[in-house]
Write an enzyme that holds these catalytic residues in place. Structure first.
Site, PDB file in Angstrom:
ATOM      1  N   ARG A  39       0.824  -1.223   0.000  1.00  0.00           N
ATOM      2  CA  ARG A  39       0.000   0.000   0.000  1.00  0.00           C
ATOM      3  C   ARG A  39       0.850   1.261   0.000  1.00  0.00           C
ATOM      4  O   ARG A  39       0.471   2.288  -0.528  1.00  0.00           O
ATOM      5  CB  ARG A  39      -0.866   0.075   1.277  1.00  0.00           C
ATOM      6  CG  ARG A  39      -1.906  -0.957   1.453  1.00  0.00           C
ATOM      7  CD  ARG A  39      -2.665  -0.719   2.773  1.00  0.00           C
ATOM      8  NE  ARG A  39      -1.861  -0.984   3.982  1.00  0.00           N
ATOM      9  CZ  ARG A  39      -1.724  -2.176   4.547  1.00  0.00           C
ATOM     10  NH1 ARG A  39      -2.323  -3.215   4.031  1.00  0.00           N
ATOM     11  NH2 ARG A  39      -0.978  -2.346   5.635  1.00  0.00           N
ATOM     12  N   CYS A 130       6.501  -1.186  25.623  1.00  0.00           N
ATOM     13  CA  CYS A 130       6.864   0.198  25.962  1.00  0.00           C
ATOM     14  C   CYS A 130       6.815   0.465  27.473  1.00  0.00           C
ATOM     15  O   CYS A 130       7.702   1.114  28.026  1.00  0.00           O
ATOM     16  CB  CYS A 130       5.962   1.171  25.218  1.00  0.00           C
ATOM     17  SG  CYS A 130       4.270   0.624  25.066  1.00  0.00           S
ATOM     18  N   GLN A 157      -1.036   5.283  29.901  1.00  0.00           N
ATOM     19  CA  GLN A 157      -0.380   5.085  28.614  1.00  0.00           C
ATOM     20  C   GLN A 157      -1.037   5.893  27.494  1.00  0.00           C
ATOM     21  O   GLN A 157      -2.270   5.891  27.349  1.00  0.00           O
ATOM     22  CB  GLN A 157      -0.379   3.589  28.266  1.00  0.00           C
ATOM     23  CG  GLN A 157       0.422   2.775  29.271  1.00  0.00           C
ATOM     24  CD  GLN A 157       0.482   1.286  28.981  1.00  0.00           C
ATOM     25  OE1 GLN A 157       0.377   0.483  29.902  1.00  0.00           O
ATOM     26  NE2 GLN A 157       0.670   0.890  27.743  1.00  0.00           N
ATOM     27  N   SER A 160      -0.530   6.813  21.291  1.00  0.00           N
ATOM     28  CA  SER A 160       0.437   6.443  20.243  1.00  0.00           C
ATOM     29  C   SER A 160       0.952   5.024  20.448  1.00  0.00           C
ATOM     30  O   SER A 160       1.474   4.426  19.515  1.00  0.00           O
ATOM     31  CB  SER A 160       1.595   7.435  20.190  1.00  0.00           C
ATOM     32  OG  SER A 160       2.222   7.495  21.454  1.00  0.00           O
ATOM     33  N   GLY A 161       0.772   4.490  21.637  1.00  0.00           N
ATOM     34  CA  GLY A 161       1.132   3.091  21.891  1.00  0.00           C
ATOM     35  C   GLY A 161       0.259   2.113  21.128  1.00  0.00           C
ATOM     36  O   GLY A 161       0.588   0.940  21.012  1.00  0.00           O
ATOM     37  N   ARG A 236      -5.231   3.280  29.592  1.00  0.00           N
ATOM     38  CA  ARG A 236      -5.036   4.169  28.438  1.00  0.00           C
ATOM     39  C   ARG A 236      -5.588   5.539  28.790  1.00  0.00           C
ATOM     40  O   ARG A 236      -6.710   5.642  29.329  1.00  0.00           O
ATOM     41  CB  ARG A 236      -5.785   3.587  27.241  1.00  0.00           C
ATOM     42  CG  ARG A 236      -5.477   4.261  25.943  1.00  0.00           C
ATOM     43  CD  ARG A 236      -4.092   3.997  25.428  1.00  0.00           C
ATOM     44  NE  ARG A 236      -3.899   2.620  25.036  1.00  0.00           N
ATOM     45  CZ  ARG A 236      -2.706   2.090  24.755  1.00  0.00           C
ATOM     46  NH1 ARG A 236      -1.607   2.815  24.815  1.00  0.00           N
ATOM     47  NH2 ARG A 236      -2.602   0.830  24.400  1.00  0.00           N
ATOM     48  N   HIS A 243       4.333   7.854  27.959  1.00  0.00           N
ATOM     49  CA  HIS A 243       3.696   6.992  28.964  1.00  0.00           C
ATOM     50  C   HIS A 243       4.176   7.419  30.350  1.00  0.00           C
ATOM     51  O   HIS A 243       5.361   7.728  30.542  1.00  0.00           O
ATOM     52  CB  HIS A 243       4.117   5.527  28.769  1.00  0.00           C
ATOM     53  CG  HIS A 243       3.472   4.833  27.604  1.00  0.00           C
ATOM     54  ND1 HIS A 243       2.581   5.424  26.741  1.00  0.00           N
ATOM     55  CD2 HIS A 243       3.600   3.545  27.173  1.00  0.00           C
ATOM     56  CE1 HIS A 243       2.192   4.546  25.833  1.00  0.00           C
ATOM     57  NE2 HIS A 243       2.807   3.399  26.067  1.00  0.00           N
ATOM     58  N   ASN A 316       7.080   7.007  24.725  1.00  0.00           N
ATOM     59  CA  ASN A 316       6.888   5.581  24.437  1.00  0.00           C
ATOM     60  C   ASN A 316       7.337   5.194  23.042  1.00  0.00           C
ATOM     61  O   ASN A 316       7.679   4.045  22.788  1.00  0.00           O
ATOM     62  CB  ASN A 316       5.422   5.184  24.635  1.00  0.00           C
ATOM     63  CG  ASN A 316       4.475   6.066  23.842  1.00  0.00           C
ATOM     64  OD1 ASN A 316       4.372   7.264  24.119  1.00  0.00           O
ATOM     65  ND2 ASN A 316       3.788   5.503  22.863  1.00  0.00           N
TER      66      ASN A 316
HETATM   67  N1  LIG Z   1       3.816   2.546  19.539  1.00  0.00           N
HETATM   68  C1  LIG Z   1       4.461   2.085  20.608  1.00  0.00           C
HETATM   69  O1  LIG Z   1       4.582   2.746  21.658  1.00  0.00           O
HETATM   70  C2  LIG Z   1       5.071   0.750  20.555  1.00  0.00           C
HETATM   71  C3  LIG Z   1       5.898   0.375  21.598  1.00  0.00           C
HETATM   72  C4  LIG Z   1       6.474  -0.882  21.576  1.00  0.00           C
HETATM   73  C5  LIG Z   1       6.216  -1.702  20.505  1.00  0.00           C
HETATM   74  N2  LIG Z   1       5.397  -1.317  19.486  1.00  0.00           N
HETATM   75  C6  LIG Z   1       5.177  -2.244  18.390  1.00  0.00           C
HETATM   76  O2  LIG Z   1       5.746  -1.743  17.185  1.00  0.00           O
HETATM   77  C7  LIG Z   1       4.990  -2.205  16.070  1.00  0.00           C
HETATM   78  C8  LIG Z   1       4.554  -1.035  15.202  1.00  0.00           C
HETATM   79  O3  LIG Z   1       3.791  -0.114  15.976  1.00  0.00           O
HETATM   80  P1  LIG Z   1       3.393   1.337  15.409  1.00  0.00           P
HETATM   81  O4  LIG Z   1       2.842   2.052  16.578  1.00  0.00           O
HETATM   82  O5  LIG Z   1       4.517   1.950  14.651  1.00  0.00           O
HETATM   83  O6  LIG Z   1       2.210   0.943  14.366  1.00  0.00           O
HETATM   84  P2  LIG Z   1       1.647   1.795  13.138  1.00  0.00           P
HETATM   85  O7  LIG Z   1       1.898   3.247  13.339  1.00  0.00           O
HETATM   86  O8  LIG Z   1       0.251   1.342  12.949  1.00  0.00           O
HETATM   87  O9  LIG Z   1       2.545   1.317  11.869  1.00  0.00           O
HETATM   88  C9  LIG Z   1       2.516   0.007  11.393  1.00  0.00           C
HETATM   89  C10 LIG Z   1       3.588  -0.185  10.330  1.00  0.00           C
HETATM   90  O10 LIG Z   1       3.618  -1.570   9.942  1.00  0.00           O
HETATM   91  C11 LIG Z   1       3.451  -1.666   8.538  1.00  0.00           C
HETATM   92  N3  LIG Z   1       2.747  -2.918   8.214  1.00  0.00           N
HETATM   93  C12 LIG Z   1       1.626  -3.407   8.807  1.00  0.00           C
HETATM   94  N4  LIG Z   1       1.293  -4.585   8.235  1.00  0.00           N
HETATM   95  C13 LIG Z   1       2.220  -4.841   7.272  1.00  0.00           C
HETATM   96  C14 LIG Z   1       2.421  -5.888   6.331  1.00  0.00           C
HETATM   97  N5  LIG Z   1       1.598  -6.954   6.271  1.00  0.00           N
HETATM   98  N6  LIG Z   1       3.480  -5.823   5.497  1.00  0.00           N
HETATM   99  C15 LIG Z   1       4.315  -4.772   5.547  1.00  0.00           C
HETATM  100  N7  LIG Z   1       4.184  -3.725   6.413  1.00  0.00           N
HETATM  101  C16 LIG Z   1       3.149  -3.771   7.262  1.00  0.00           C
HETATM  102  C17 LIG Z   1       2.657  -0.440   8.144  1.00  0.00           C
HETATM  103  O11 LIG Z   1       2.840  -0.198   6.780  1.00  0.00           O
HETATM  104  P3  LIG Z   1       1.688   0.556   5.913  1.00  0.00           P
HETATM  105  O12 LIG Z   1       1.779   2.020   6.283  1.00  0.00           O
HETATM  106  O13 LIG Z   1       2.124   0.275   4.517  1.00  0.00           O
HETATM  107  O14 LIG Z   1       0.387  -0.071   6.302  1.00  0.00           O
HETATM  108  C18 LIG Z   1       3.325   0.617   9.052  1.00  0.00           C
HETATM  109  O15 LIG Z   1       4.561   0.989   8.480  1.00  0.00           O
HETATM  110  C19 LIG Z   1       3.838  -3.021  16.689  1.00  0.00           C
HETATM  111  O16 LIG Z   1       4.252  -4.372  16.770  1.00  0.00           O
HETATM  112  C20 LIG Z   1       3.720  -2.461  18.076  1.00  0.00           C
HETATM  113  O17 LIG Z   1       3.136  -3.392  18.959  1.00  0.00           O
HETATM  114  C21 LIG Z   1       4.837  -0.096  19.477  1.00  0.00           C
END
Ligand SMILES: NC(=O)c1ccc[n+]([C@@H]2O[C@H](COP(=O)([O-])OP(=O)(O)OC[C@H]3O[C@@H](n4cnc5c(N)ncnc54)[C@H](OP(=O)(O)O)[C@@H]3O)[C@@H](O)[C@H]2O)c1
Length: 340
Positions: A39, A130, A157, A160-161, A236, A243, A316
């Protein structure tokens, strides 16, 4: 000579921060690629002064790449991380998929850097949740001095998490309160998040704890010490980034609040801001974009023999995800790959 680095999930919140932090910390990069889903093919993302065009993860060949920093959620990680690892590229993963696998190291570099050598087991290293990451940075130096027996933590929290859609949900609901006809039904969260708090993160487990609460318990044991008892309530709150945690700590040996403050002042990754006056503490808004875990409100808990309370705040998307992942990459480079 530097490293060939893939940032996987480069269009997401954590992916953006990983690119920013690699550039800010001048990580020795020879070549960098931004990957996401089909996408987002061609979507531009910034890496310092450079603009990268996002490539499709599904068709990417990881052969010859040194490290891949994954932030795509567990489902996509399950498909693509083993492919990267099999191609000889070390995966540093932000999802929860591998955190509890005993063969995969779960690392917070200030706490258990020695675990880095276990990367060899599966060519995968896990990044913690996080809320765990920021808490264990504070627990470790206190544990080394006074042996922590039990921790009671309540979290506050930010949205953005839960990814970029959750940020939109808080923003749209907030606007909807002021603009007639713009109300937004909850979709990411089970209840309204604007002007509200929700004591529920991730799924419910048989014990009554949520999975987020269970993660804090299991991960603290794996990273710091399996004997530490942890009980958590994860909530949340309508904050975009940052956080906060109220942490109650019971130790085996007595630890005076002033000594605890001195220990934390010297500890890596921590900034103590603790004045007993109006504003003499850190709030999540002030933590945004910072590398530190901020500790405030350090005080004795006199209701138990050896007790302390403190307030712990961090960005976070940084210490809770992207910064910790980049610190792991730095550690791997320094201790193992030794190219930079
Ligand atoms: N946010 C936090 O505080 C936090 C902390 C610790 C861990 N995490 C972990 O980090 C990860 C990402 O979190 P986020 O907050 O950055 O999420 P996000 O903003 O929703 O971004 C998700 C990313 O993953 C990509 N993606 C999803 N499905 C995919 C697929 N099938 N193939 C290729 N790319 C794919 C998306 O690409 P597209 O844009 O192309 O869809 C986007 O780049 C999660 O596992 C989350 O649990 C997050």
């Amino acid at each position: 000579m530097g490293y060939k680095i893939a940032v996987v999930g480069a269009t997401g919140n954590v992916g953006h921060e990983m690119l920013n932090i690699l550039a800010e910390r001048q990580f020795p990069v020879d070549e960098i690629v931004a990957l996401a889903s089909r996408r987002s093919l061609g979507t531009e993302v910034s890496f310092g002064e450079t603009t990268l065009k996002t490539k499709d993860l599904d068709t990417f060949d990881f052969s010859g790449w040194d490290m891949a920093l994954f932030a795509v959620g567990s489902d996509a990680t399950k498909t693509y991380a083993p492919k990267a690892a099999a191609a000889g590229c070390v995966v540093i993963d932000n999802s929860s998929l591998y955190r509890y696998d005993p063969e995969i190291p779960l690392i917070v570099p200030e706490v258990n850097p020695e675990a880095i050598h276990d990367y060899k087991n599966k060519m995968i290293i896990a990044n913690p949740n996080c809320s765990t990451a920021q808490m264990v940075v504070a627990l470790k130096p206190l544990h080394d001095r006074a042996k922590i027996k039990r921790v009671v933590v309540s979290t506050y929290q930010s949205v953005s998490g839960s990814g970029k859609e959750a940020i939109d949900e808080l923003w749209n609901q907030t606007k909807g309160m002021y603009v007639p006809g713009q109300e937004v039904e909850p979709s990411v969260y089970p209840k309204q998040i604007a002007f509200n708090v929700i004591p529920h993160i991730d799924v419910f487990m048989d014990s009554g704890d949520t999975k987020e609460e269970w993660k804090m318990i299991a991960e603290t044991k794996k990273i710091v010490d399996k004997n530490i008892k942890v009980t958590a309530t994860c909530v949340r709150v309508p904050v975009f980034v940052g956080h906060s945690e109220s942490v109650n700590i019971e130790t085996e040996e007595f630890l005076d609040e002033d000594e605890a403050r001195d220990i934390l002042r010297e500890a890596p990754g921590i900034l103590v801001v603790d004045k007993r006056e109006n504003g003499g503490y850190v709030t999540p808004v002030e933590s945004v974009g910072d590398f530190a875990t901020f500790i405030s409100r350090i005080r004795q808990d006199v209701t138990v023999e050896n007790g302390l309370n403190l307030w712990c705040v961090s960005d976070n998307l940084r210490k809770g995800a992207a910064l910790n992942a980049v610190q792991i990459a730095e550690l791997l480079g320094r201790e193992v790959l030794k190219k930079g």
